[in-house]
Structure formats: C-alpha cells, structure tokens
Design a protein around this motif. Structure first.
Motif, PDB file in Angstrom:
ATOM      1  N   ASN A 154       0.864  -1.176   0.000  1.00 52.99           N
ATOM      2  CA  ASN A 154       0.000   0.000   0.000  1.00 52.99           C
ATOM      3  C   ASN A 154       0.903   1.229   0.000  1.00 52.99           C
ATOM      4  O   ASN A 154       2.124   1.112   0.017  1.00 52.99           O
ATOM      5  CB  ASN A 154      -0.914   0.008   1.232  1.00 52.99           C
ATOM      6  N   TYR A 155       0.296   2.418  -0.027  1.00 52.19           N
ATOM      7  CA  TYR A 155       1.058   3.617   0.290  1.00 52.19           C
ATOM      8  C   TYR A 155       1.500   3.510   1.749  1.00 52.19           C
ATOM      9  O   TYR A 155       0.952   2.694   2.502  1.00 52.19           O
ATOM     10  CB  TYR A 155       0.205   4.875   0.114  1.00 52.19           C
ATOM     11  N   ASP A 156       2.454   4.308   2.151  1.00 51.64           N
ATOM     12  CA  ASP A 156       2.905   4.252   3.533  1.00 51.64           C
ATOM     13  C   ASP A 156       1.772   4.679   4.457  1.00 51.64           C
ATOM     14  O   ASP A 156       0.979   5.560   4.130  1.00 51.64           O
ATOM     15  CB  ASP A 156       4.125   5.160   3.739  1.00 51.64           C
ATOM     16  N   PRO A 170      10.969   2.752  -3.839  1.00 52.19           N
ATOM     17  CA  PRO A 170      10.988   4.155  -4.262  1.00 52.19           C
ATOM     18  C   PRO A 170      10.572   4.322  -5.718  1.00 52.19           C
ATOM     19  O   PRO A 170      10.551   3.367  -6.498  1.00 52.19           O
ATOM     20  CB  PRO A 170      12.465   4.537  -4.071  1.00 52.19           C
ATOM     21  N   GLY A 171      10.231   5.556  -6.052  1.00 51.79           N
ATOM     22  CA  GLY A 171      10.036   5.878  -7.465  1.00 51.79           C
ATOM     23  C   GLY A 171       8.641   6.290  -7.868  1.00 51.79           C
ATOM     24  O   GLY A 171       8.432   6.710  -8.998  1.00 51.79           O
ATOM     25  N   ASP A 172       7.646   6.162  -6.986  1.00 51.47           N
ATOM     26  CA  ASP A 172       6.293   6.557  -7.371  1.00 51.47           C
ATOM     27  C   ASP A 172       6.224   8.069  -7.625  1.00 51.47           C
ATOM     28  O   ASP A 172       6.819   8.865  -6.906  1.00 51.47           O
ATOM     29  CB  ASP A 172       5.295   6.186  -6.274  1.00 51.47           C
ATOM     30  N   LYS A 173       5.475   8.421  -8.636  1.00 50.35           N
ATOM     31  CA  LYS A 173       5.370   9.824  -9.029  1.00 50.35           C
ATOM     32  C   LYS A 173       3.896  10.205  -9.123  1.00 50.35           C
ATOM     33  O   LYS A 173       3.093   9.484  -9.724  1.00 50.35           O
ATOM     34  CB  LYS A 173       6.053  10.023 -10.385  1.00 50.35           C
ATOM     35  N   SER A 278       5.469   3.612  -2.187  1.00 49.23           N
ATOM     36  CA  SER A 278       4.910   2.268  -2.094  1.00 49.23           C
ATOM     37  C   SER A 278       5.667   1.512  -1.008  1.00 49.23           C
ATOM     38  O   SER A 278       6.890   1.491  -0.997  1.00 49.23           O
ATOM     39  CB  SER A 278       5.057   1.538  -3.428  1.00 49.23           C
ATOM     40  N   VAL A 279       4.924   0.886  -0.106  1.00 47.66           N
ATOM     41  CA  VAL A 279       5.546   0.202   1.022  1.00 47.66           C
ATOM     42  C   VAL A 279       4.982  -1.212   1.145  1.00 47.66           C
ATOM     43  O   VAL A 279       3.767  -1.405   1.156  1.00 47.66           O
ATOM     44  CB  VAL A 279       5.319   0.969   2.346  1.00 47.66           C
TER      45      VAL A 279
END
Length: 307
Positions: A154-156, A170-173, A278-279
């Motif tokens: 999920n998102y953090d 990492p890397g979501d925009k 994203s976590v």
C-alpha cells in the motif's frame, strides 16, 4: 507448580492450530495442510485436551477463536516463524519447491496495475503453490500479524504495529490522469489551474477513506476541490475519466505512457506533497525469511518495470 504445556507437544499440532486459526474453517485448513478434514478435527481435539480450552466455537460461517486461542496464536505465529526460519537457514531457497497457499494483499491501485502480472510471475517460478491476491482491507494488518497474509502493499501508513516491518519501493510519481483527448493539453498542471475542474478519485483503504488526497493538496491554497466521483474500484474511476473531463490524481504506474485511452499530466504542487511511497508490509519475524524476500523482490521488479 504450573503445568509445563510445552512438554511433549508436537510442533505439527501447533502448526495445525495456527492454520485453523488463520482459516477459521476446518475444510479450508485441511486443504491448506494437504490432509483430510477428519485428521484436522482429530488434531484439534488433541489440542483442546492439551490446553484445556475449547480454542474454537462453531458459528454459521465456520469457527471463532476463544480469547485464549486469540492470545495463544498471536504469540505463537512469530515464534514458530522464527523457529522454522532458523531450522531452514542453511537450506538453499528454491521457489519451485513452494507448496500450499500464498496470500498477498494489494491496495486497489496496485491490483489494477500489476495484480495479474504478479500471479503469472509467481506461477512461472513456483508452479506448485496456490496464490491469492486480495484487496487491502480493514483486516489486512491483523492478518499480517497472525500470519494469514504473507506480504501486503500500500502507500505508507502511519501508526502501524511495531511488529510489522515496512520495506519501501521508491520511485512513485504523482500524476493526473485524463482521457486522451481531454481539452487541457499542457504537460503539467498546478492546483490553481485545476481549481475549476471536477475530480474522480480512488479510495485507498487505510489511506484516504475519509479525506481524499486532493483535498489535502488544495488545503495548502485554502481551496476546496470539486470531487464528483469517488470509488474503491480503479476500473470504475477510469471509466468515468474516459467518458468525461474529470481529472484523476494518482500514481504514474496506473496507466502506461502509450495507453490509447488516457494520458498523464505532471502534477505540480507548491508546499508539502502527500507521500505516494509504495511500502510492503510484513511481520518483523519474516525480515530474513527467504520466501517473504522473494515475494518482495517480485513486487519490486514489477513496480520498477512499470515506471
């Protein structure tokens, strides 16, 4: 002196107890353990006699754990995970040897982006296991803690249990998704430029069920966005966007750069940006578990391929 309940206790019985606890259904537990249902019932009877507790009561939908079983299984799950990890540390991990069920929870944006691809990648390397890719829900964190879910994405999310490990991809925009022929033709958009627009937004469990992310963005400008549609279904949101001038704030992996129906506009926000990291979440005891790290690697691989 208190009775030593660990004396002469078969570890296989404890494993059976945990599977019954996770499935809360004897038939499903027997399928997962690859034994007959009478064998599971017999094991449960042994466990009841050993612990002096009913452990589970029958309900219309299956079994409900007693308070004693709840406490026992929540403490047993990480302990047994650590034990089995220690025993298997020196063995080479081979996905092809995985059997049984793998349950993976993904928030809706990730199920849409690569849920089926994740299964096909797992199936290619571990053809002998059963895979369940399920929607993130209110039960995801408890199921991660009791071992019913192997890993979740999920998102953090703040304020999670200290028993859960968080591994970031990492890397979501942040982008704004619009239909391919949307009248706004610029490659980027600011909040002031979007203040007259109508939005379609995705509801992400544990993230923005009460307050949409776009509302937090607009609040920095003392503005209120015009949200016309919200849904937990990415497909429904994208259908609205495809047939209207609605803007859909999301992450760039939701649609491909060359998608024939949609295009992505860079979102420009002055001030604090709501995080879209994203976590992957999993139990602390699984941090060195080869199976969990293999799953994390597959999720990370797919996520990076879509960027």
């Amino acid at each position: 002196m208190a009775k030593d309940l660990s004396a002469n206790l078969d570890l296989n019985l404890l494993k059976t107890l945990l599977v019954i606890y996770q499935e809360q259904n004897l038939r499903k537990a027997s399928e997962r353990l690859f034994v007959t249902q009478p064998a599971v019932s017999h094991a449960l009877q042994k466990l009841r006699l050993h612990f002096g507790d009913d452990l589970f009561t029958k309900t219309r939908t299956g079994l409900t754990p007693t308070p004693y079983a709840d406490q026992l299984c929540l403490e047993l799950a990480p302990a047994l995970d650590n034990l089995f990890t220690a025993v298997n540390t020196n063995q080479e991990f081979n996905p092809a040897e995985i059997t049984g069920k793998l349950r993976i929870a993904l928030a809706p944006q990730y199920i849409y982006a690569f849920g089926s691809k994740l299964y096909l990648l797992i199936e290619q390397q571990a053809p002998n296991c059963q895979v369940e890719v399920i929607n993130w829900s209110a039960t995801t964190f408890p199921e991660l803690l009791n071992g019913n879910i192997q890993i979740a994405l999920n998102y953090d999310i703040d304020s999670t249990s200290k028993e859960l490990y968080r591994q970031t991809i990492p890397g979501d925009k942040a982008v704004v998704i619009v239909r391919r022929d949307h009248p706004f033709t610029n490659s980027s958009i600011t909040i002031p430029e979007a203040k007259e627009a109508k939005f379609a937004c995705l509801i992400v469990p544990e993230r923005n069920e009460q307050v949409a992310d776009i509302e937090q963005y607009f609040a920095h400008y003392d503005l209120i966005p015009n949200i016309g549609f919200r849904s937990t279904s990415p497909e429904a949101v994208l259908q609205v966007v495809k047939q209207s001038d609605h803007l859909f704030p999301s992450i760039d992996i939701m649609v491909a750069d060359d998608d024939p129906d949609f295009r992505k506009i860079e979102a420009i926000v002055n001030g604090p940006i709501v995080g879209f990291s994203s976590v992957c979440f999993y139990h602390q005891s699984k941090h060195k578990d080869p199976l969990t790290q293999w799953l994390f690697g597959l999720i990370k691989q797919l996520h990076m391929e879509l960027q």
